[in-house]
Enzyme design. Structure first.
Site: not given
Ligand code: SF4
Ligand code: SF4
Lengths: 325, 832
Positions: B456, B458
């Site tokens: 997503c 990170e």
């Protein structure tokens, strides 16, 4: 109005991130009270100067479960607050003292106050919270109404304070105001947004409650004082929606204003604010009006824009085009 | 036709994917249509091949067994070359088919095949042939008791597991319990430099230098041998594609296609061992090398890295030598996107709640940003990748655009024009926060600048890190519930499955931190939250370490270890700490819910004294029934709420988040690295809510808690009512640099708000301002007509939806039905 903390105004809304009343990202401060009564007005809560309570019956939780407003109202023996089917449905505007106690006690916003007293410092605090966004976008502050100049002393102090903070300022006004007030305030205004609602004063009177002489004179004054100016024409069916009026307006702009306007925006009328009218117990003035199909109406506006452009006027449809300042 | 679009090309606002033939290339449009004809499915071939090896080599060292299993798959799995494609590779013979990984878990699969067939799911439907069903049921028997999941579950005590989804859902470990880890970005730069042949030479040298008398080196020897096994198999695998392309070319009647197939054959033959020489060869190797990672383990979020940086040298060389055109490169990129879009993974029904409709998930690919020296690194390919999304309109790859203080304005215009299309892609990552956040967890300045957004959002030191970025989701709102209810759940009663061992015998789920009914000051509330948080973070950390050790023991990854520094150097598998950087990243969920819950308590109980703590507790225990005015009040703008640029609530959001970070950050993990908290939910806020009764901020039982860094929305209404700049200000007050595993902020705009140059430029300014104030990430929803209809039906859920009305903007749900209808009909021709 003066308080211990300086001048106070009656503000009925502060909206952050408005992007169509002047360039960039703006915070718009709406001052309460207006001398005009335009039939198509979509902000009836802006008309009266003082605070008012609006009633939204469908949000009421039920008098049996709550009833806080009834206990809070100091006039409650007088049955100022109407109820029906276990819901609060209205207020007796004659008896109501606008003390605002009911709205303060209502947990559900079924009763809401329109209009708060605020000091310049209080308003500035909200305005300054978005200063980075004004800087990034070339935005700033817009004062609107109601009619800004009904509370001109407050507007004056607020605009001065904005300029002291290096903010771009914009005033949205009908310009139905004494010219000497304009002269006093304009040094603190960077852009003026105003309307030409009709070139024919009788028609103007019929639909807004006032003639257009003072307004047109002030528009000329604005140009004389070299203020950047955006003129808006709300195109309202059965009022000013005729090519002839648009042509007369264009001629006025070219001949009398020497085309010294930054933009002319033609705005499509929409039937808005009917719920607000009923929440304030006012009848909607254009109730019998049947709106035209959107697409037809927008084509009409586009046509009128072309007509204006043929005079060399910088006309656009709507408010999403960049204003050349 | 110039395929490379002008930087200010406008594709319209809010039209999303609702167009035919989005690409200027007929080949791409045809491939998209062809792919539409396939439904997601499950394929047993991989599982059968792996099971054969495990049965045959049951006595071998685990890492060798794993290598042999992958090798057997690569040598035997059925290959397919699809019509029209220029880049080959896949996970199973059918597009959109998910291979099966019995090494990780099997119980749920057997259970669902027997009792809840995948074809009957309400979402994430998968079809499966009878043959597949039979095969999985058969091989399943071998695996029961031998999987990673079995090992994790048998290692955890009840005390550790009571917080998981098997207990009361304080935290969720399901992803890494039932599947592989993934969430990693291979060192493609190294792969492009050495090729598989060069890697093989390196491993052979290391193997030769092993001192066989040292006990440590015996492990290393096994490791290198395993790597050589998978290397040979990988080379063979690519050669099999070359062969297949040649065979197909021989039979092909169409001359143009025949030549394409021959070129594919040449490309594969060359890159099977050698470093790629052209853009086309490089992207071919890139695709297959990544697919092998996905065949070794089903961990998702295998990230494609900084595409524009990796491929620029090939692109420039080809263009300079006039061996290709920009148009052809553009077509290859779009072809590649379609390849990624076919990847699929089957998840158990519980995990599909977490990841609905994502197929493989986390196919992240970044463009833009700074280079290793901090200079702007945007190049032609950065623009072309954004165009490729506009030309395909598919949700893969998961695109991220990195921006920083010196991002060129042209790139921002391109970026926001793509965002305005309304597909939700790409998201934006702010280098000015990502880089310090990456450094805060010990990465070097150079590595931090060269980060990629894995999965997503990170931050990850590409090619050098095993970040376990999706280790868990942790419900901070549940912690507040337990904190103010003396360690018990709200609604604790005999219907709880733990009642017999917990409530009924005078015990409690969490730590005994006192009750809101008794607290004398707000400080006591904060203290209780802190103590309860510590209690649950201890358990969270221990559970994650148990998972880590179990994966190390049963599922080493010799192939992935080839592509992550410094595994080869150290002779240590990536699962066991071979990477240069090792993290474990659990996400805190519910920042907004905790902030508003705390603000409500502070304001109503301790300041205004409108209700007592006991009354508030009773109200949530009663699910607000009989407390309607209080329910309305806590959901109203009379209470300080996070997301309105109101310091009162925003400071409590800060406290909520930093308390979580404090108890998680930098604790040691099982690979010699450390814990690194994230704060986002994806859609797990929904799952969290299912484990929770009513809560103070105005939630009813089982309602979702707040999402990511967003403000609270309850059935009774949205708590943020002050527009986008206020949200930006609230969020940027949080200490996001500390949240090393990333954060998400979802923005919602209506198309009418973004039309015209003014709409575009003002949106750019909001995000510029937000990022200057150290906002970390942004992603956008340009709401469609469909959403407006939904908003009309459920106005309370859409309170913050700002729309363009006439001369001004206003909140959609505050408008009359007529006007709403007007707005709904307005999206096509809109100029006001
Ligand atoms: S206080 Fe509000 S919700 Fe309660 S009875 Fe009065 S109007 Fe209804
Ligand atoms: S018995 Fe009560 S405290 Fe224990 S887990 Fe169940 S609901 Fe929670």
């Amino acid at each position: 109005m003066k308080s211990d903390f300086g001048i106070e105004g009656i503000v009925f809304n502060i909206q952050r991130y408005t992007i169509h009343d002047g360039p960039g990202i703006r915070t718009e401060v709406f001052l309460k009270g207006c001398p005009l009564r335009c039939k198509w007005c979509s902000n009836p809560e802006s008309m009266k100067t003082g605070p008012e309570v609006g009633v939204y019956a469908d949000r009421c939780i039920g008098v049996d479960k709550c009833g806080y407003c009834l206990s809070a109202c100091p006039q409650s023996q007088d049955r100022v607050i109407f109820t029906a089917d276990n819901k609060v449905t209205g207020i007796d505007r004659e008896k109501c003292t606008n003390c605002n106690k009911c709205a303060e006690s209502c947990p559900a916003n079924a009763l809401m106050t329109w209009g708060n007293k605020m000091t310049v410092t209080e308003v500035m605090k909200v305005i300054l919270a978005d200063r980075e966004f004004y800087r990034k976008s070339g935005g700033g502050v817009t004062l609107s109404g109601g009619e800004v100049f009904l509370q001109w002393e407050f507007a004056f102090e607020l605009l001065k304070e904005c300029k002291e903070n290096y903010l771009h300022t914009c005033v949205e006004s009908a310009l139905h105001v004494r010219t000497d007030i304009l002269e006093k305030i304009y040094p603190y205004v960077d852009l003026v947004l105003t309307d030409i609602k009709h070139m024919n004063s009788t028609k103007h009177m019929e639909f807004t409650g006032v003639g257009n002489e003072l307004i047109l004179q002030n528009i000329k004054k604005t140009v004389e004082m070299n203020k950047p100016l955006v003129i808006r024409i709300p195109v309202v069916p059965e009022h000013n929606n005729c090519e002839e009026n648009i042509r007369t307006t264009a001629e006025f702009i070219v001949n009398e204003l020497h085309n010294r306007v930054n933009q002319v925006q033609l705005l499509p009328y929409r039937q808005l604010g009917t719920e607000k009218y009923s929440s304030l117990g006012i009848e909607y003035p254009m109730d019998d009006f049947k709106p035209v199909k959107r697409i037809v109406w927008e084509q009409n506006i586009i046509h009128l824009v072309k007509v204006m452009k043929s005079y060399g006027v910088p006309a656009v449809a709507g408010t999403t085009s960049k204003i050349n300042l | 036709m110039s395929a490379v679009e002008p930087y200010d090309k406008d594709w319209g606002v809010g039209v999303s994917g609702m167009v035919d033939n989005p690409s200027p290339f007929p080949r791409i449009n045809n491939m998209l249509k062809w792919l539409d004809g396939f439904t997601a499915g499950v394929d047993h071939e991989r599982a059968c091949l792996v099971t054969e090896v495990y049965q045959k080599f049951s006595g071998k060292p685990q890492i060798v067994k794993c290598a042999e299993a992958l090798s057997h798959v690569l040598r035997n799995i059925t290959l397919q070359i699809q019509p029209n494609e220029l880049i080959v590779g896949g996970l199973a013979a059918q597009p959109k088919s998910a291979p099966v990984f019995p090494e990780f878990s099997i119980t749920w699969m057997l259970d669902e095949i027997k009792n809840n067939p995948w074809k009957n799911r309400t979402h994430d439907v998968h079809i499966m042939s009878e043959e597949t069903e039979k095969n999985i049921l058969e091989l399943g028997e071998y695996w029961v008791g031998k999987t990673v999941e079995d090992l994790i579950k048998s290692t955890s005590t009840d005390e550790e597991a009571k917080g998981t989804s098997a207990g009361k859902g304080v935290f969720f470990l399901d992803l890494y319990t039932t599947g592989g880890i993934g969430h990693v970005c291979a060192n493609y730069e190294k792969l492009f430099k050495l090729g598989f042949g060069g890697l093989k030479k390196k491993v052979e040298e290391k193997l030769a230098s092993v001192d066989r008398s040292l006990p440590e080196d015996i492990k290393k020897r096994n490791f290198y041998q395993a790597q050589l096994i998978v290397l040979d198999a990988s080379i063979k695998y690519i050669k099999r594609y070359a062969l297949l392309a040649q065979e197909m070319a021989a039979k092909e009647q169409d001359k143009v296609r025949k030549n394409e197939l021959l070129q594919i054959a040449d490309n594969c033959a060359w890159v099977s061992e050698n470093p790629p020489r052209t853009f086309w060869e490089a992207i071919q190797l890139y695709n297959i090398a990544t697919n092998i990672i996905l065949l070794e383990s089903n961990g998702h979020s295998i990230t494609y890295g900084r595409f524009d940086q990796l491929f620029y040298p090939f692109y420039k060389n080809d263009i300079d030598n006039k061996t290709t055109t920009r148009e052809f490169v553009q077509e290859l990129i779009e072809n590649f996107f379609i390849k990624i879009h076919q990847l699929n993974k089957i998840r158990d029904v519980g995990n599909t709640i977490i990841a609905t409709g994502v197929r493989m998930g986390g196919t992240a690919l970044d463009v833009g940003g700074v280079d290793k020296y901090g200079r702007d690194a945007t190049n032609d390919l950065s623009y072309m990748v954004l165009d490729a999304h506009a030309h395909t309109r598919i949700p893969n790859p998961w695109m991220a655009a990195r921006v920083h203080a010196n991002t060129p304005p042209e790139f921002k215009i391109k970026l926001f024009n793509v965002i305005r299309i309304g597909t939700g892609e790409p998201k934006i990552l702010n280098d000015e926060v990502y880089i310090p956040a990456a450094m805060n967890y010990g990465r070097s300045l150079e590595d931090a600048r060269d980060y990629v957004g894995v999965g997503c959002v990170e931050p990850d030191a590409a090619g050098k890190e095993y970040g376990w970025h999706d280790a868990a989701y942790f419900n901070m709102a549940k912690v507040l519930e337990l904190a103010i209810n003396d360690g018990r759940c709200v609604g604790c009663a005999a219907n709880c499955p733990r009642w017999e061992i917990c409530g009924s015998v005078g015990k409690r789920l969490g730590a005994q931190t006192g009750s809101l009914a008794d607290f004398k000051s707000f400080d006591e509330v904060l203290d209780a939250y802190d103590k309860q948080m510590e209690y649950w973070c201890d358990r969270l950390v221990s559970c994650i370490n148990i998972m880590d050790i179990s994966h190390q023991q049963l599922k080493p990854l010799p192939y992935l270890s080839l592509l992550i520094d410094d595994c080869i150097e150290k002779g240590v598998d990536v699962s066991a700490g071979g990477a240069k950087y090792n993290f474990s990243g659990p996400q805190g969920v519910g920042t907004g819910s905790v902030a508003d819950g705390l603000a409500t308590i502070k304001q109503l109980v301790f300041e205004d004294k409108k209700v007592t703590g006991a009354e508030l507790l009773k109200a949530v225990n009663d699910n607000w029934e009989g407390h309607e005015p209080l329910y309305a009040l806590v959901n109203s703008d009379k209470i300080h709420h996070y997301g309105n640029d109101d310091n009162y609530a925003d400071e409590l959001a800060s406290f909520a988040l930093s308390t979580y970070c404090k108890h998680v950050e930098k604790r040691p993990n099982a690979r010699g690295g450390m814990f690194m908290p994230g704060v986002y939910s994806v859609s797990i806020n929904v799952l969290c809510g299912l484990f929770q009764n009513a809560s103070i901020e105005g939630r009813k039982s089982y309602e979702p808690i707040s999402d990511c860094l967003g403000p609270v929305h309850t059935y009774a209404g949205s708590h943020d009512i002050s527009g986008p700049t206020a949200i930006a200000n609230s969020v940027s007050k949080l200490d996001l640099v500390r949240v090393g595993n990333g954060t998400i902020l979802n923005w919602k705009f209506t198309p009418t708000c973004l039309t015209g140059e003014t709409g575009r430029d003002n949106l750019i300014s909001v995000i510029d301002g937000f990022f200057e104030k150290k906002g970390m990430q942004s992603q956008f929803n340009v709401v469609s007509r469909k959403t407006l209809l939904a908003a009309q039906a459920n106005p309370e859920k859409y309170k913050g939806l700002l729309v363009r009305v006439a001369g001004y903007s206003a909140y959609f749900v505050e408008l009359s039905k007529e006007l709403q209808d007007d707005l709904i009909g307005r999206t096509e021709l809109s100029f006001d």
